[in-house]
Write a protein that holds these residues in place. Structure first.
Motif, PDB file in Angstrom:
ATOM      1  N   LYS A 183     -13.644  20.136  36.035  1.00 24.70           N
ATOM      2  CA  LYS A 183     -14.672  19.581  35.160  1.00 24.70           C
ATOM      3  C   LYS A 183     -16.041  19.776  35.797  1.00 24.70           C
ATOM      4  CE  LYS A 183     -12.683  16.013  32.339  1.00 24.70           C
ATOM      5  NZ  LYS A 183     -12.717  14.625  31.940  1.00 24.70           N
ATOM      6  N   ARG A 184     -17.001  20.106  34.938  1.00 27.26           N
ATOM      7  CA  ARG A 184     -18.402  20.169  35.367  1.00 27.26           C
ATOM      8  C   ARG A 184     -19.224  19.458  34.312  1.00 27.26           C
ATOM      9  NH1 ARG A 184     -20.088  26.128  37.637  1.00 27.26           N
ATOM     10  NH2 ARG A 184     -18.390  26.394  39.106  1.00 27.26           N
ATOM     11  N   SER A 185     -20.293  18.843  34.759  1.00 29.36           N
ATOM     12  CA  SER A 185     -21.209  18.180  33.841  1.00 29.36           C
ATOM     13  C   SER A 185     -22.471  19.007  33.710  1.00 29.36           C
ATOM     14  CB  SER A 185     -21.569  16.781  34.348  1.00 29.36           C
ATOM     15  OG  SER A 185     -20.434  15.959  34.350  1.00 29.36           O
ATOM     16  N   ILE A 186     -22.919  19.183  32.480  1.00 27.58           N
ATOM     17  CA  ILE A 186     -24.179  19.872  32.223  1.00 27.58           C
ATOM     18  C   ILE A 186     -24.938  19.104  31.149  1.00 27.58           C
ATOM     19  CG2 ILE A 186     -23.214  22.134  32.805  1.00 27.58           C
ATOM     20  CD1 ILE A 186     -23.584  22.728  29.728  1.00 27.58           C
ATOM     21  N   THR A 187     -26.186  19.459  30.967  1.00 23.75           N
ATOM     22  CA  THR A 187     -27.004  18.835  29.940  1.00 23.75           C
ATOM     23  C   THR A 187     -27.150  19.798  28.769  1.00 23.75           C
ATOM     24  OG1 THR A 187     -28.212  17.561  31.592  1.00 23.75           O
ATOM     25  CG2 THR A 187     -29.248  17.791  29.441  1.00 23.75           C
ATOM     26  N   LEU A 188     -26.761  19.346  27.593  1.00 24.00           N
ATOM     27  CA  LEU A 188     -26.919  20.099  26.348  1.00 24.00           C
ATOM     28  C   LEU A 188     -27.780  19.287  25.406  1.00 24.00           C
ATOM     29  CD1 LEU A 188     -23.281  21.331  25.584  1.00 24.00           C
ATOM     30  CD2 LEU A 188     -25.191  22.722  26.362  1.00 24.00           C
ATOM     31  N   LYS A 189     -28.870  19.863  24.990  1.00 22.12           N
ATOM     32  CA  LYS A 189     -29.782  19.171  24.062  1.00 22.12           C
ATOM     33  C   LYS A 189     -30.167  17.782  24.564  1.00 22.12           C
ATOM     34  CE  LYS A 189     -27.271  21.328  20.563  1.00 22.12           C
ATOM     35  NZ  LYS A 189     -26.027  20.951  20.021  1.00 22.12           N
ATOM     36  N   GLY A 190     -30.407  17.679  25.858  1.00 21.84           N
ATOM     37  CA  GLY A 190     -30.862  16.422  26.436  1.00 21.84           C
ATOM     38  C   GLY A 190     -29.777  15.413  26.735  1.00 21.84           C
ATOM     39  N   HIS A 191     -28.518  15.754  26.498  1.00 17.31           N
ATOM     40  CA  HIS A 191     -27.407  14.831  26.743  1.00 17.31           C
ATOM     41  C   HIS A 191     -26.435  15.432  27.752  1.00 17.31           C
ATOM     42  CE1 HIS A 191     -28.751  12.383  23.419  1.00 17.31           C
ATOM     43  NE2 HIS A 191     -28.728  13.439  22.626  1.00 17.31           N
TER      44      HIS A 191
ATOM     45  N   THR B 237     -22.901  16.196  29.274  1.00 11.13           N
ATOM     46  CA  THR B 237     -21.553  16.350  28.767  1.00 11.13           C
ATOM     47  C   THR B 237     -20.686  16.975  29.843  1.00 11.13           C
ATOM     48  OG1 THR B 237     -20.228  17.159  26.910  1.00 11.13           O
ATOM     49  CG2 THR B 237     -21.917  18.636  27.738  1.00 11.13           C
ATOM     50  N   SER B 238     -19.414  16.677  29.819  1.00 16.64           N
ATOM     51  CA  SER B 238     -18.471  17.259  30.764  1.00 16.64           C
ATOM     52  C   SER B 238     -17.641  18.312  30.056  1.00 16.64           C
ATOM     53  CB  SER B 238     -17.542  16.186  31.335  1.00 16.64           C
ATOM     54  OG  SER B 238     -18.260  15.302  32.146  1.00 16.64           O
ATOM     55  N   ILE B 239     -17.405  19.408  30.760  1.00 17.59           N
ATOM     56  CA  ILE B 239     -16.596  20.491  30.222  1.00 17.59           C
ATOM     57  C   ILE B 239     -15.469  20.747  31.212  1.00 17.59           C
ATOM     58  CG2 ILE B 239     -16.559  22.888  29.450  1.00 17.59           C
ATOM     59  CD1 ILE B 239     -19.662  22.605  29.158  1.00 17.59           C
ATOM     60  N   ALA B 240     -14.246  20.773  30.712  1.00 17.06           N
ATOM     61  CA  ALA B 240     -13.079  21.052  31.555  1.00 17.06           C
ATOM     62  C   ALA B 240     -12.568  22.447  31.232  1.00 17.06           C
ATOM     63  CB  ALA B 240     -11.992  20.016  31.315  1.00 17.06           C
ATOM     64  N   LEU B 241     -12.562  23.301  32.252  1.00 16.86           N
ATOM     65  CA  LEU B 241     -12.060  24.667  32.113  1.00 16.86           C
ATOM     66  C   LEU B 241     -11.261  25.028  33.356  1.00 16.86           C
ATOM     67  CD1 LEU B 241     -15.328  26.508  30.992  1.00 16.86           C
ATOM     68  CD2 LEU B 241     -13.350  26.044  29.550  1.00 16.86           C
ATOM     69  N   GLU B 242     -10.419  26.018  33.217  1.00 17.74           N
ATOM     70  CA  GLU B 242      -9.696  26.540  34.366  1.00 17.74           C
ATOM     71  C   GLU B 242     -10.708  27.190  35.318  1.00 17.74           C
ATOM     72  OE1 GLU B 242      -7.057  26.099  30.925  1.00 17.74           O
ATOM     73  OE2 GLU B 242      -8.994  27.089  31.160  1.00 17.74           O
ATOM     74  N   ALA B 243     -10.384  27.167  36.604  1.00 17.58           N
ATOM     75  CA  ALA B 243     -11.293  27.690  37.630  1.00 17.58           C
ATOM     76  C   ALA B 243     -11.696  29.134  37.350  1.00 17.58           C
ATOM     77  CB  ALA B 243     -10.649  27.567  39.013  1.00 17.58           C
ATOM     78  N   GLU B 244     -10.774  29.929  36.822  1.00 13.89           N
ATOM     79  CA  GLU B 244     -11.065  31.335  36.539  1.00 13.89           C
ATOM     80  C   GLU B 244     -12.171  31.495  35.494  1.00 13.89           C
ATOM     81  OE1 GLU B 244      -6.912  30.985  38.112  1.00 13.89           O
ATOM     82  OE2 GLU B 244      -8.033  29.920  36.560  1.00 13.89           O
ATOM     83  N   PHE B 245     -12.209  30.600  34.515  1.00 19.47           N
ATOM     84  CA  PHE B 245     -13.274  30.660  33.514  1.00 19.47           C
ATOM     85  C   PHE B 245     -14.612  30.278  34.121  1.00 19.47           C
ATOM     86  CE2 PHE B 245      -9.623  30.556  30.646  1.00 19.47           C
ATOM     87  CZ  PHE B 245      -9.967  31.554  29.756  1.00 19.47           C
TER      88      PHE B 245
END
Length: 72
Positions: A3-11, A13-21
């Protein structure tokens, strides 16, 4: 899954992806000379143009697949 957290449109959010992605996204962002959040924001904008829009993690996986198929 990672999981990584980023900011989208000022909010945040966490995104869970496989390490390869994540590795592929990092490489694409570097190749494009932009930040990872900028790349993900671009993918998010494109996915919202579809009806119905896919989930963000799915849109990211498809983006990575298409770039790899294009030989990038």
């Amino acid at each position: 899954m990672r999981k990584r957290s980023i900011t989208l449109k000022g909010h945040r959010t966490s995104i869970a992806l496989e390490a390869e992605f994540w590795d592929a996204l990092d490489a694409f962002a570097e190749a494009d000379k932009r930040t990872l959040p900028a790349l993900i924001n671009s993918i998010d904008r494109d996915r919202l143009k579809r009806s119905p829009p896919p989930g963000l993690a799915s849109a990211i996986r498809v983006y990575v697949l298409k770039r790899l198929q294009a030989g990038e």
